[in-house]
Design an enzyme around this catalytic site. Structure first.
Site, short mmCIF file in Angstrom:
data_model
loop_
_atom_site.label_atom_id
_atom_site.label_comp_id
_atom_site.label_asym_id
_atom_site.label_seq_id
_atom_site.Cartn_x
_atom_site.Cartn_y
_atom_site.Cartn_z
N GLU A 187 0.83 -1.21 0.00
CA GLU A 187 0.00 0.00 0.00
C GLU A 187 0.87 1.26 0.00
OE1 GLU A 187 -4.05 -1.45 2.21
OE2 GLU A 187 -2.33 -1.03 3.50
N CYS B 141 3.31 8.62 1.22
CA CYS B 141 3.90 7.66 2.16
C CYS B 141 4.09 6.34 1.40
CB CYS B 141 2.97 7.46 3.35
SG CYS B 141 3.57 6.22 4.51
N CYS C 78 6.59 -6.89 7.02
CA CYS C 78 7.71 -6.24 7.69
C CYS C 78 8.58 -7.26 8.42
CB CYS C 78 7.19 -5.23 8.72
SG CYS C 78 8.54 -4.24 9.40
N CYS D 199 6.37 -4.49 15.50
CA CYS D 199 5.98 -3.48 16.48
C CYS D 199 4.50 -3.73 16.83
CB CYS D 199 6.18 -2.09 15.90
SG CYS D 199 7.88 -1.84 15.35
N CYS E 220 1.49 -1.66 15.47
CA CYS E 220 1.44 -1.43 14.02
C CYS E 220 0.75 -2.59 13.29
CB CYS E 220 2.87 -1.28 13.50
SG CYS E 220 2.96 -1.19 11.70
N PHE F 140 10.23 6.07 17.92
CA PHE F 140 10.79 6.04 19.29
C PHE F 140 9.76 5.45 20.25
CE2 PHE F 140 14.47 6.88 21.55
CZ PHE F 140 14.20 7.44 22.79
N CYS G 85 -1.55 6.31 9.87
CA CYS G 85 -0.28 5.74 10.32
C CYS G 85 -0.50 4.43 11.09
CB CYS G 85 0.45 6.71 11.23
SG CYS G 85 0.68 8.28 10.45
S1 SF4 Z 1 6.24 0.33 12.75
FE1 SF4 Z 1 5.33 -1.33 11.54
S2 SF4 Z 1 6.21 -1.13 9.51
FE2 SF4 Z 1 7.48 0.05 10.92
S3 SF4 Z 1 9.11 -1.34 11.57
FE3 SF4 Z 1 7.48 -1.52 13.07
S4 SF4 Z 1 6.22 -3.23 12.35
FE4 SF4 Z 1 7.48 -2.56 10.64
#
Ligand code: SF4
Length: 390
Positions: A114, A127, A134, A138, A141, A248, A367
């Site tokens: 995307e 973006c 990934c 995280c 996310c 961060f 985001c």
């Molecule tokens: S915020 Fe999401 S896209 Fe970015 S490194 Fe972490 S898991 Fe991957």
């Protein structure tokens, strides 16, 4: 307009390269130069041909070699025989009530990624994604719940910008004065994926994007966001040169280990040390600290005070990101009072602390909401919830 290429090109054998036509999109000038010579372009002409083709593809947005009228017909035929100008396929294009646009794109192998365009007053930000899924997980996310499938090629990264320009009809037209106001004035590498785990792909793509003869997006209009791949941070300054942002999101290792698991590898102190050594560190090129506001997790006034203590001495700005929920997310957004109180403490400490306005929530374009169907679900939501509960 240079003289058309002479007849001698036709004597070069017309064997197609292994694996068919070479996609010009995403090749750096050096790579295109070598590919043209390999395809039979006389060495002494190659540099000029690179310049001509570059302009057609990246300045005028031409996708058909036949339209490259400053090249001889024979040479255009050779190019069409050996090369292609191909972009990812647009699967869906959604437009949010607030004007944000999200593109679901299919790339080689049938994978999907995307990209999101965010129009704002006097500027527009694209973006882009750098990986399918990934490498990292995280926990706040949505992309982090998607297993890494592969890195995007430079062509697939550059292609996201070219597709958005098509959609916004932002290519100049021959004979009309250059439109100085660009609809896509900024680019952020904040889509799907950790860009520094696709360093070479991102670097080569940004070389193409920043080239002044084509797409010419200045390096100071491009921000790369990393979750903290410490060994690649200095290299970003040296080999890419764009602005830097850091995911961060926490002020203690205990919390950051849960939110940004790469912290277990390079913890807050190690990351901050690398940022203090960042070769391009200056007041005019501040590092952006991204800080997602999660209710009761990382949003206390004490967190705010600790944050400004931690980054003291680093030219920085802090982007506060109200958490954007996604299906099954283990967190909630902090209250606006909490976000404003947090921002106030940071601001009083002398840091710009803009609160990022959530955009495109109605189309899951905000985001941390990006995710494609490809290889759905690395970790179940129960696993993420258990991890978040610590
Ligand atoms: S915020 Fe999401 S896209 Fe970015 S490194 Fe972490 S898991 Fe991957």
């Amino acid at each position: 307009m240079s003289a058309p290429i002479t007849q001698d090109v036709l004597t070069i054998p017309r064997k197609l390269p292994e694996g068919g036509r070479v996609n010009i999109v995403g090749l750096t000038r050096e790579q295109l130069h070598d590919a043209l010579i390999a395809a039979g372009t006389p060495e002494r002409q190659a540099k000029m041909r690179v310049g001509q083709i570059w302009q057609w593809v990246y300045h005028w947005g031409v996708r058909d070699f036949a339209a490259m009228t400053n090249l001889a017909k024979d040479y255009r035929a050779l190019l069409a025989d050996r090369f292609e100008i191909s972009l990812p396929e647009v699967v869906t294009r959604q437009v949010s009530a607030d004007g944000t646009r999200k593109y679901l794109l299919r790339i080689a192998g049938g994978h999907e990624v995307e990209a999101v365009y965010i129009p704002e007053e006097g500027r527009g930000t694209l973006c882009v994604s750098s990986q399918v899924g990934c490498t990292l997980t995280c926990s706040f996310c949505h992309t982090g719940t998607q297993k890494l499938v592969r890195n995007l090629t430079p062509g697939e990264i550059v292609g996201q910008l070219m597709i958005a320009r098509d959609d916004l009809d932002e290519w100049p037209t021959q004979g009309t004065p250059k439109n100085e106001t660009r609809l896509i004035s900024n680019m952020v590498l904040m889509g799907m994926g950790e860009p520094l785990y696709n360093f070479e792909g991102v670097r080569d793509a940004m070389k193409v994007v920043m080239d002044g003869e084509g797409l010419s997006l200045s390096r100071r209009r491009i921000t790369l966001s990393t979750s903290g791949v410490v060994p690649e941070i200095a290299r970003t300054a040296e080999e890419i040169g764009c602005l830097l942002a850091v995911s961060f999101h926490a002020t203690t290792d205990e919390v950051r280990d849960r939110l940004v698991p790469i912290n277990k590898r390079w913890n807050i102190q190690t990351l901050l040390d690398a940022l203090r050594e960042y070769p391009r560190l200056s007041n005019s090129e501040r590092i952006t600290f991204e800080y997602v506001m999660l209710d009761g997790v990382n949003d206390s006034d004490e967190d705010a005070r600790r944050l400004v203590r931690l980054i003291r001495g680093i030219p920085a700005k802090i982007n506060l990101i109200p958490f954007n929920e996604w299906p099954g997310a283990p967190y909630q957004r902090s209250s606006w009072e909490r976000i404003e109180s947090f921002a106030d403490i940071v601001h009083k400490a002398g840091y710009a602390s803009p609160i990022r306005t959530p955009r495109g929530e109605d189309i899951m374009a905000a985001c941390g909401q990006l995710k494609s169907a490809t290889e759905r679900g690395r970790k179940s939501r129960a696993q993420i919830a258990a991890e978040a509960a610590g």
